[in-house]
Design a protein around this motif. Structure first.
Motif, PDB file in Angstrom:
ATOM      1  N   PRO A 198       0.732  -1.069  -0.128  1.00 13.69           N
ATOM      2  CA  PRO A 198       0.144   0.106   0.068  1.00 13.69           C
ATOM      3  C   PRO A 198       0.823   1.392   0.074  1.00 13.69           C
ATOM      4  CG  PRO A 198      -0.056  -1.046   2.263  1.00 13.69           C
ATOM      5  CD  PRO A 198       0.593  -1.910   1.197  1.00 13.69           C
ATOM      6  N   LEU A 199       0.494   2.412  -0.800  1.00 18.77           N
ATOM      7  CA  LEU A 199       1.188   3.595  -0.567  1.00 18.77           C
ATOM      8  C   LEU A 199       0.624   4.606   0.215  1.00 18.77           C
ATOM      9  CD1 LEU A 199       1.402   3.997  -4.598  1.00 18.77           C
ATOM     10  CD2 LEU A 199       3.060   2.826  -3.261  1.00 18.77           C
ATOM     11  N   VAL A 200       1.379   5.426   0.820  1.00 20.61           N
ATOM     12  CA  VAL A 200       1.085   6.304   1.737  1.00 20.61           C
ATOM     13  C   VAL A 200       1.896   7.626   1.572  1.00 20.61           C
ATOM     14  CG1 VAL A 200       1.116   7.073   4.216  1.00 20.61           C
ATOM     15  CG2 VAL A 200       0.512   4.607   3.639  1.00 20.61           C
ATOM     16  N   PHE A 201       0.999   8.676   1.260  1.00 20.93           N
ATOM     17  CA  PHE A 201       1.801   9.756   1.355  1.00 20.93           C
ATOM     18  C   PHE A 201       2.073  10.574   2.572  1.00 20.93           C
ATOM     19  CE2 PHE A 201       1.594  14.753   1.025  1.00 20.93           C
ATOM     20  CZ  PHE A 201       2.592  15.003   0.122  1.00 20.93           C
ATOM     21  N   ALA A 202       3.429  10.612   2.692  1.00 27.44           N
ATOM     22  CA  ALA A 202       4.138  11.105   4.059  1.00 27.44           C
ATOM     23  C   ALA A 202       5.037  12.388   3.757  1.00 27.44           C
ATOM     24  CB  ALA A 202       4.958  10.157   4.130  1.00 27.44           C
ATOM     25  N   GLY A 203       4.009  13.337   3.101  1.00 29.26           N
ATOM     26  CA  GLY A 203       4.704  14.586   3.003  1.00 29.26           C
ATOM     27  C   GLY A 203       6.141  14.835   2.441  1.00 29.26           C
ATOM     28  N   THR A 257      -8.265  13.684  -3.641  1.00 26.30           N
ATOM     29  CA  THR A 257      -7.722  14.886  -3.413  1.00 26.30           C
ATOM     30  C   THR A 257      -6.976  15.325  -4.788  1.00 26.30           C
ATOM     31  OG1 THR A 257      -6.100  16.166  -1.936  1.00 26.30           O
ATOM     32  CG2 THR A 257      -5.701  13.800  -2.220  1.00 26.30           C
ATOM     33  N   SER A 258      -6.080  16.150  -4.385  1.00 27.61           N
ATOM     34  CA  SER A 258      -5.175  16.827  -5.342  1.00 27.61           C
ATOM     35  C   SER A 258      -3.709  17.090  -5.332  1.00 27.61           C
ATOM     36  CB  SER A 258      -5.841  18.111  -6.166  1.00 27.61           C
ATOM     37  OG  SER A 258      -5.558  19.037  -5.050  1.00 27.61           O
ATOM     38  N   PHE A 259      -2.877  17.007  -6.388  1.00 27.72           N
ATOM     39  CA  PHE A 259      -1.523  17.341  -5.932  1.00 27.72           C
ATOM     40  C   PHE A 259      -1.307  18.610  -5.357  1.00 27.72           C
ATOM     41  CE2 PHE A 259       2.822  19.013  -6.702  1.00 27.72           C
ATOM     42  CZ  PHE A 259       3.565  17.873  -6.537  1.00 27.72           C
ATOM     43  N   GLU A 260      -1.966  19.366  -5.603  1.00 26.18           N
ATOM     44  CA  GLU A 260      -1.827  20.813  -5.002  1.00 26.18           C
ATOM     45  C   GLU A 260      -2.432  20.871  -3.431  1.00 26.18           C
ATOM     46  OE1 GLU A 260      -3.358  20.398  -7.926  1.00 26.18           O
ATOM     47  OE2 GLU A 260      -1.602  21.254  -9.171  1.00 26.18           O
ATOM     48  N   ALA A 261      -3.554  20.250  -3.157  1.00 27.16           N
ATOM     49  CA  ALA A 261      -3.969  20.153  -1.934  1.00 27.16           C
ATOM     50  C   ALA A 261      -3.002  19.315  -1.047  1.00 27.16           C
ATOM     51  CB  ALA A 261      -5.193  19.377  -1.848  1.00 27.16           C
ATOM     52  N   MET A 262      -2.395  18.314  -1.346  1.00 28.23           N
ATOM     53  CA  MET A 262      -1.499  17.559  -0.664  1.00 28.23           C
ATOM     54  C   MET A 262      -0.025  18.195  -0.312  1.00 28.23           C
ATOM     55  SD  MET A 262      -2.767  14.614   0.399  1.00 28.23           S
ATOM     56  CE  MET A 262      -3.725  15.838   1.066  1.00 28.23           C
ATOM     57  N   LYS A 263       0.472  18.938  -1.244  1.00 24.97           N
ATOM     58  CA  LYS A 263       1.613  19.819  -1.290  1.00 24.97           C
ATOM     59  C   LYS A 263       1.325  20.824  -0.386  1.00 24.97           C
ATOM     60  CE  LYS A 263       5.317  21.623  -4.059  1.00 24.97           C
ATOM     61  NZ  LYS A 263       5.936  21.739  -5.280  1.00 24.97           N
ATOM     62  N   ALA A 264       0.167  21.550  -0.193  1.00 21.36           N
ATOM     63  CA  ALA A 264      -0.170  22.437   0.766  1.00 21.36           C
ATOM     64  C   ALA A 264      -0.022  21.781   2.009  1.00 21.36           C
ATOM     65  CB  ALA A 264      -1.380  23.093   0.359  1.00 21.36           C
ATOM     66  N   ALA A 265      -0.678  20.844   2.296  1.00 18.25           N
ATOM     67  CA  ALA A 265      -1.058  20.198   3.567  1.00 18.25           C
ATOM     68  C   ALA A 265       0.486  19.713   4.157  1.00 18.25           C
ATOM     69  CB  ALA A 265      -1.771  18.989   3.385  1.00 18.25           C
ATOM     70  N   ALA A 266       1.379  19.533   3.177  1.00 12.64           N
ATOM     71  CA  ALA A 266       2.716  18.757   3.602  1.00 12.64           C
ATOM     72  C   ALA A 266       3.515  19.976   4.141  1.00 12.64           C
ATOM     73  CB  ALA A 266       3.503  18.282   2.407  1.00 12.64           C
ATOM     74  N   LYS A 267       3.103  21.458   3.995  1.00 13.67           N
ATOM     75  CA  LYS A 267       4.172  22.336   4.256  1.00 13.67           C
ATOM     76  C   LYS A 267       3.642  22.920   5.646  1.00 13.67           C
ATOM     77  CE  LYS A 267       4.374  24.565  -0.442  1.00 13.67           C
ATOM     78  NZ  LYS A 267       4.000  25.657  -1.174  1.00 13.67           N
ATOM     79  N   ARG A 268       2.621  22.125   6.256  1.00 17.28           N
ATOM     80  CA  ARG A 268       2.327  22.542   7.647  1.00 17.28           C
ATOM     81  C   ARG A 268       2.717  21.364   8.637  1.00 17.28           C
ATOM     82  NH1 ARG A 268      -3.019  23.046   4.782  1.00 17.28           N
ATOM     83  NH2 ARG A 268      -3.569  21.205   5.988  1.00 17.28           N
ATOM     84  N   LYS A 269       3.146  22.225   9.687  1.00 18.06           N
ATOM     85  CA  LYS A 269       3.604  21.393  10.807  1.00 18.06           C
ATOM     86  C   LYS A 269       2.555  20.275  11.358  1.00 18.06           C
ATOM     87  CE  LYS A 269       6.947  24.375  12.691  1.00 18.06           C
ATOM     88  NZ  LYS A 269       7.443  25.419  14.264  1.00 18.06           N
ATOM     89  N   ASP A 270       1.166  20.521  11.313  1.00 16.38           N
ATOM     90  CA  ASP A 270       0.315  19.512  11.665  1.00 16.38           C
ATOM     91  C   ASP A 270      -0.225  18.462  10.585  1.00 16.38           C
ATOM     92  OD1 ASP A 270      -1.270  20.994   9.770  1.00 16.38           O
ATOM     93  OD2 ASP A 270      -2.828  21.683  10.992  1.00 16.38           O
ATOM     94  N   PHE A 271       0.792  18.392   9.675  1.00 15.28           N
ATOM     95  CA  PHE A 271       0.727  17.224   8.696  1.00 15.28           C
ATOM     96  C   PHE A 271       0.720  16.173   9.209  1.00 15.28           C
ATOM     97  CE2 PHE A 271       2.424  14.303   5.647  1.00 15.28           C
ATOM     98  CZ  PHE A 271       1.643  14.169   4.683  1.00 15.28           C
ATOM     99  N   LYS A 272      -0.290  15.159   8.844  1.00 11.14           N
ATOM    100  CA  LYS A 272      -0.290  13.947   8.883  1.00 11.14           C
ATOM    101  C   LYS A 272      -0.233  12.916   7.831  1.00 11.14           C
ATOM    102  CE  LYS A 272      -2.637  14.411  13.552  1.00 11.14           C
ATOM    103  NZ  LYS A 272      -3.875  13.924  14.565  1.00 11.14           N
ATOM    104  N   PRO A 273       0.316  11.729   7.869  1.00 11.44           N
ATOM    105  CA  PRO A 273       0.380  10.769   6.652  1.00 11.44           C
ATOM    106  C   PRO A 273      -1.027  10.561   6.172  1.00 11.44           C
ATOM    107  CG  PRO A 273       1.723   9.962   8.460  1.00 11.44           C
ATOM    108  CD  PRO A 273       1.041  11.266   8.812  1.00 11.44           C
TER     109      PRO A 273
END
Length: 331
Positions: A149-154, A276-292
């Motif tokens: 399984p794939l998981v986005f980890a920021g 979701t979208s690439f843009e949304a995930m990238k924006a989320a990854a820039k925040r300290k509260d990001f979760k996988p």
């Protein structure tokens, strides 16, 4: 690639210490006059070195090939002409120009078979096109991954001293982490990673190492030209070919079974299929509260690899010091 560097700088400093030139950069400017206060870089000579070493005659300079042998001979000759002394291994009582370095060499015997199951739809991926999977350097003789399984980890970063953790609550065992290249603040995120100045956390090498520490099955870095600082052609040519690594006592501690890169467009497909979208995930990854974020996708990779220990060489030259000959500055 055989690499070496001739130290050149303030000539008032050079004679005071011993200078050791070793595996750092491609051979630069020979020191014609080591004690002359007007010693300067010769751009024409530097250009000639680059043109020579980059020519077809040197066959790419790959370790443990005829190209490396030619490169070692060239650099050794240039060091001698620069007035350096051999600083390599001792053979038959004589100091040589070279230092033997064992490396792990790994290469797929044929392109691996790669399939991504994205939201229930199987999609074949072509090595070097949508994806570039590195031949295993964790000691495995083959890659056999089935439906991981794939998981986005920021950004794939865990830096407690900077208050950053992209793995909050994640059990990465058996999973493949999909991560962004560079640092969380490269494009204005909330992290403290030097902005445009990339820290080691931004390097793909770190992301693979951290993936191994997290117990992940693999790590896939999303390629983007600006944050990577090079195009996909560089990724393809550097990853879908023979891999080299230093010989490690426990290579699996720093290398997960799968290491590789994916194109941005493929990442966008994975995110879109996951709602979701690439843009949304990238924006989320820039925040300290990001979760996988688990993705609705998994990956299957099968390929045999030839793994062996080869001997490559550093070229080492020494410029002895005068005032402090027992102290050494290493370039």
């Amino acid at each position: 690639m055989t690499r070496a560097f001739v130290p050149v700088g303030d000539s008032s400093v050079i004679p005071r210490f011993s200078f050791l030139a070793s595996a750092a950069l491609i051979a630069a400017v020979p020191l014609a006059a080591q004690t002359a206060p007007t010693a300067q870089f010769d751009t024409a000579r530097l250009s000639q070195h680059v043109q020579t070493l980059g020519s077809d005659a040197f066959e790419g300079r790959a370790p443990a090939t005829a190209g490396e042998t030619k490169t070692v001979a060239y650099i050794s000759d240039q060091f001698a002409k620069a007035g350096l002394q051999p600083g390599g291994d001792v053979v038959n009582g004589q100091r040589t120009w070279t230092q033997a370095v064992p490396l792990l060499r790994s290469e797929f015997t044929a392109n691996p078979h790669i399939t991504a199951n994205i939201a229930g739809k199987a999609t074949a991926l072509t090595q070097g096109e949508e994806i570039a999977v590195r031949s295993p350097t964790n000691g495995d003789k083959a890659m056999a991954i089935d439906g991981a399984p794939l998981v986005f980890a920021g950004y794939g970063v865990k830096a407690p001293e900077r208050g950053w953790d992209d793995f909050k609550g994640l059990d990465a065992k058996g999973k493949i982490l999909v991560v962004l290249v560079n640092d969380p603040d490269f494009e204005g995120g909330e992290g403290d990673f030097g902005g445009k100045a990339m820290t080691y956390y931004g390097r793909w090498t770190y992301k693979y190492e951290e993936g191994a520490r997290q117990g992940a099955k693999g790590v896939l870095v999303i390629h983007e030209t600006e944050p990577a600082s090079y195009g996909w052609a560089t990724v393809k040519n550097s990853n879908a070919t023979a891999m080299f690594d230093i010989v490690r006592q426990n290579p699996a501690a720093e290398h997960p079974p799968l290491e590789g890169w994916i194109q941005r467009d493929l990442a966008a497909q994975l995110f879109a299929a996951s709602g979701t979208s690439f843009e949304a995930m990238k924006a989320a990854a820039k925040r300290k509260d990001f979760k996988p974020v688990p993705l609705k996708a998994n990956l299957t990779v099968h390929g045999d690899a030839k793994t062996e220990i080869v001997t490559t060489h550093n070229v080492v030259g020494i410029l002895p010091g005068t005032e402090r000959p027992d102290e050494t500055v290493i370039y």
